[in-house]
Design an enzyme around this catalytic site. Structure first.
Site, PDB file in Angstrom:
ATOM      1  CE  LYS A 111      -4.149  -2.123   1.028  1.00  0.00           C
ATOM      2  NZ  LYS A 111      -3.839  -3.481   1.413  1.00  0.00           N
TER       3      LYS A 111
HETATM    4  C1  LIG Z   1      -4.518  -4.663   0.993  1.00  0.00           C
HETATM    5  C2  LIG Z   1      -3.786  -5.937   1.008  1.00  0.00           C
HETATM    6  C3  LIG Z   1      -4.136  -6.991   0.146  1.00  0.00           C
HETATM    7  C4  LIG Z   1      -5.325  -6.912  -0.772  1.00  0.00           C
HETATM    8  O1  LIG Z   1      -5.207  -5.945  -1.774  1.00  0.00           O
HETATM    9  P1  LIG Z   1      -6.505  -5.412  -2.549  1.00  0.00           P
HETATM   10  O2  LIG Z   1      -6.018  -4.328  -3.408  1.00  0.00           O
HETATM   11  O3  LIG Z   1      -7.456  -4.944  -1.496  1.00  0.00           O
HETATM   12  O4  LIG Z   1      -7.057  -6.579  -3.290  1.00  0.00           O
HETATM   13  C5  LIG Z   1      -3.337  -8.123   0.145  1.00  0.00           C
HETATM   14  N1  LIG Z   1      -2.274  -8.239   0.974  1.00  0.00           N
HETATM   15  C6  LIG Z   1      -1.922  -7.255   1.821  1.00  0.00           C
HETATM   16  C7  LIG Z   1      -0.751  -7.459   2.719  1.00  0.00           C
HETATM   17  C8  LIG Z   1      -2.656  -6.070   1.858  1.00  0.00           C
HETATM   18  O5  LIG Z   1      -2.288  -5.093   2.705  1.00  0.00           O
END
Ligand SMILES: *Cc1c(COP(=O)(O)O)cnc(C)c1O
Length: 461
Positions: A111
């Protein structure tokens, strides 16, 4: 480039509004009016670029007159210079597969890659517009941390993060709750992630409230995040010099994998995008047999994927309905009643680009054990799901696993699998000691709104 909403054909907005609004006024999600596609010549030019240059080239295609290219490059550089990997991401061979590590940013999950850029977009926007913005976001653990890190201490911005109380890992919570800057507010909601997300949506829709506080959103439906995430699909492709690749993507809100789909539409020769889920498997049921009905969310070792309604899926629905906003609106109403099944025609369209599979809790733990035993590498539980799913679907070495988080962010799961603690990178160890600050509130829209109004008032004075 102009943008439309998935729920109406009338609106046509510039990037700046799309970025600041997050969600369209009609409740739909934004998409470009027309797809952008690189031709062969463009692609070969992109091939030898550094991550920063590549990010600038790609993101610039979507930002219109929001920012000049030179300024954008500076923002990209500023966003990623604190990453622990010089090229932002890292490719690593694990057994048969390549793993694309996306967790070298300040809060240990992918993120950060989009959020750092977005934080600087807000700052850039506010340098040109006299304004005060309040960001409100729901998190299943990682979005909130990344957003807080990107926004903390920035002028004319507050950030309020709602997380489900006791349903995120201790390290996930501490990375958020030990931040001291005065413009950061953590709220623990007595409920699950979907409750948090519903509260934020309700505040957005309440125009009285959202206009009054100049509310903005950075959750995974924000188009700027999707665009920033396409970059590493390109970068990975060019680094491996492949003809064709599949990607296995640990999936929750369908944002990261939608970025892969966007990269494919932009001309990257991706074959299949693989949706990897935990036992909260609505997307797997949808993509394998058309069943998009939500069930109760259960808590798993991979909390960032404990989601039953994947917000970004609406973008795919719009595409497979031939970009028809009326049809999309009808389907979204059916989803709200928990009464949507995909017909065969839609399913066939989806299966051209997407496969899916899920992993149980036991399988996830076993995957972490096995990879550690055979390759001496510790996978976080989300990545382990991407890895295990690729194996289950008998993928070969053309399959890339997106590694979405650093294992030290999920100590409970790693301890369970390996009987040992995975250490945090040195620059994050202080979060284990420092005092935490967060407010516990009931799953009540009024309570949350009042709290937010009170805090905005306090910080003004
Ligand atoms: C947010 C997240 C996901 C999922 O990603 P999306 O874009 O919501 O599908 C998977 N793994 C981790 C560690 C995350 O923080």
């Amino acid at each position: 480039m102009k943008y439309i909403s998935t729920r109406s054909s009338s609106e046509s907005l510039a990037f700046e509004s799309v970025f600041i609004k997050g969600l369209a006024d009609d409740g739909g999600l934004f998409l470009p009016e027309k797809d952008y596609k690189f031709d062969e010549k463009d692609l070969s030019k992109l091939q030898s670029m550094s991550y920063y240059e590549l990010a600038t080239e790609i993101v610039y295609k979507f930002t219109g007159d929001f920012i000049e290219k030179d300024n954008l490059y500076e923002l990209v550089k500023k966003s990623y210079s604190s990453f622990r990997s010089e090229e932002v991401v890292k490719l690593r061979k694990v057994g048969n597969f390549n793993i694309l590590e996306l967790f070298h940013g300040p809060t240990l999950a992918f993120k950060d890659i989009a959020m750092q850029l977005i934080g600087n977009f807000y700052e850039y926007y506010l340098s040109k517009n006299k304004n005060f913005i309040n960001i409100i976001v729901a998190t299943s653990g990682d979005t909130g941390a990344a957003a807080i890190n990107a926004i903390k201490g920035k002028k004319n911005l507050n950030i309020f993060v709602l997380h489900p109380h006791n349903r995120i890992s201790s390290v996930q919570r501490r990375i958020m709750s030990t931040v001291k800057e005065k413009n950061v507010f953590n709220i623990a909601i007595e409920g699950n992630f979907d409750d948090c997300q519903n509260l934020v949506k309700a505040m957005f829709v309440d125009q009285n409230f959202s206009k009054k506080i100049n509310m903005s959103g950075v959750n995974s439906i924000n188009w700027a995040r999707i665009v920033a995430q396409t970059v590493y699909y390109f970068f990975c492709f060019f680094s491996l010099k492949s003809e064709k690749l599949n990607f296995s993507v640990p999936t929750g809100n369908f944002g990261d994998i939608y970025a892969g789909y966007l990269a494919k539409k932009m001309g990257l020769p991706i074959d299949k995008l693989i949706v990897a889920t935990n036992q909260n498997d609505i997307l797997h049921r949808a993509i394998s047999k058309g069943d998009y009905t939500s069930k109760k969310v259960s808590e798993t070792f991979s909390p960032s994927m404990d989601i039953q309604l994947a917000s970004n899926f609406e973008r795919l629905i719009f595409e497979i309905q031939g970009r028809n906003s009326d049809k999309t609106k009808n389907i979204m109403a059916k989803i709200k009643e928990n009464n949507y099944k995909l017909d065969e025609n839609s399913l066939n369209k989806i299966n051209k680009d997407f496969l899916s599979e899920k992993l149980s809790e036991d399988e996830t733990i076993n995957e972490i054990k096995e990879v550690f035993k055979n390759h001496n590498i510790v996978l976080d539980p989300h990545t382990a799901i991407g890895y295990g799913v690729a194996k289950k679907l008998k993928q070969d070495n053309s399959c890339i696993i997106l590694s979405t988080a650093h294992p030290s962010k999920f100590p409970e799961a790693i301890k369970n699998a390996l009987g040992k603690n995975e250490e945090l990178p040195p620059e994050l160890r202080n979060v284990l000691k420092e005092k935490e600050k967060f407010e516990i509130l009931e799953n009540s829209l009024d309570q949350v709104k009042n709290y937010i109004l009170k805090k905005i008032d306090e910080i003004k004075n």
